[in-house]
Each structure stands twice: as C-alpha cells, then as structure tokens.
Design an enzyme around this catalytic site. Sequence first.
Site: not given
Length: 278
Positions: A112, A114-117
């Site tokens: 996403t 908002s969060c690359g993890l």
Amino acid sequence: MGRVTARRRVLRIRDDAASYRPDTLAAEEPMEIRVGGRPLAVTMRTPGDDFDLAAGFLVSEAVVHAAGDVAAIRYCAGATADGGNTFNVVDVALAAGVAAPDASLERNFYTTSSCGLCGKAGLDAVRTQAAWSVAGDPLRVAPRVLTALPDRLRAAQRVFDTTGGLHAAGLFSADGELLCLREDVGRHNAVDKVVGHALRAGLLPLRETVLMVSGRASFELVQKAVMAGIPLLAAVSAPSSLAVELAADSGLTLVGFLRGASMNVYAGAERLTGVPPA
C-alpha cells in the site's frame, strides 16, 4: 505515463455556505514491479520517476547495489487486454551475473501507499543485510542545518502545492544543500525514488548525506536509509520503537519531531556538532 494529479468536482462547505468547485488531487495508481519478466511486487504510487522507484525498491531488498547491476528498466507493453501500455508495469532486467530475487521476497499481497511492508513473506526478510555499514560514516551536522531542512523540503515540493496530499523525501548534503527530492503518496515510495535516482546515477553508497522525510520515521524508512548507505535520517514526526532499535543497532543517526528550532535525537547523537555528550 500516468498523471501526477487529477481533477474532481467536490462539495465545499465553509461557514454554513455550500458550493461546488473543482479540486486537485494527488494521483494514486498501482505499479507492478517485475524482474526479468517475473512479477515481484505491486505498489500503490503517484506516477512519475517510476524507474527510480523500481530501482530504489530493489536496493532496499538487497537485489542490486550499483548502477552496473541493472541492465535495463522499461515499461511493459501489452499490459492491457488490447495490448496497450498502461505505464503501470515496469520490468527490470538485471545485468549478467546478478542473482534474481529470492522467492521469499515476493509479496503475498500488494504494497500500500502507507506501508511498504504489507504482505512480506516473512519477518526474517525485513532485516535485510546491508551492503555498506553506516556506523563509521564521518558525517557531522550542525543542529541549525537540520532545523532548516523541513522548510527547504517543503519549498521544493511542487505537487504538494496543488494537492496538499503528497509525502516528500529529500536528500541533503552535510551543509544543507538539496541534492534530490521526490514526492509520492507513500513515504516509502518517495524514499525509494530518491535511492533509485542515486543508484542509476552511480552514487551509492550515499556517504555523508542526510535523508529528510515529511512524515514519521518507520522501521522501513530506517532500513531503506541503511541499505543506501545514508548515515542520518530526519523526520518531522515520531519514530517507532523498532525504527529506533534498528537505527541504534546499525549506527544510523535518527532525528524525529524536527519542527521549528527543536528536535529529538533518538540514536547517533554524536554526529551532531556542538551538543554535550550523553
């Protein structure tokens, strides 16, 4: 290539008065990253600097370390049913002798903005082995240089001025000179674009530089800085506990709440000049 902004008609209410007006939004579209024709990840990003984004992502995942590791980057034709090009699929060809990404790096789900993890196959894949150590980097920075960076970052954000909806990552020299700036709806994407630009220009590792980000300092952003050889990460908002732990373990200087004339230094305070020892 996709648009950086989009226009939409919105209802605006102010002081009980309602009116319809056009509004400019930051564009967000999916981009699939392939390596040698094999899908690796999908990230939600703001179109623009897509090749930098793909290259920076591969640096963060320890797939490539130098410009010579990449033979070519291209948009994939035939991405649509009629064979057209959406400019939302990028394929990276690795140079001869460069190992393809391990299967464990493949995302189970999309990344996403908002969060690359999100969707990491396993937690062990997060703590990637860096090609360079930042612990011995000789960078020294005056606090007054750091306090000037948020305004310099904001002044250089072109798309933010029209949308108010983009994060920025800026690479600065030790004396506060802006070396590179990238914008994106995702903090991690903006950083990947900066790192990818440096990779393609043959500038890695980024010794004696400062990475300034417009949001919070997450574990992943610290990891990306370490992977690129950046010794200092500064953020206008808070870091996470895991970000501080990784910074301390790696020898990276981590600065948070960098606003006005104040800041909190969570790790690596010895790189700031003129401050008393702990």
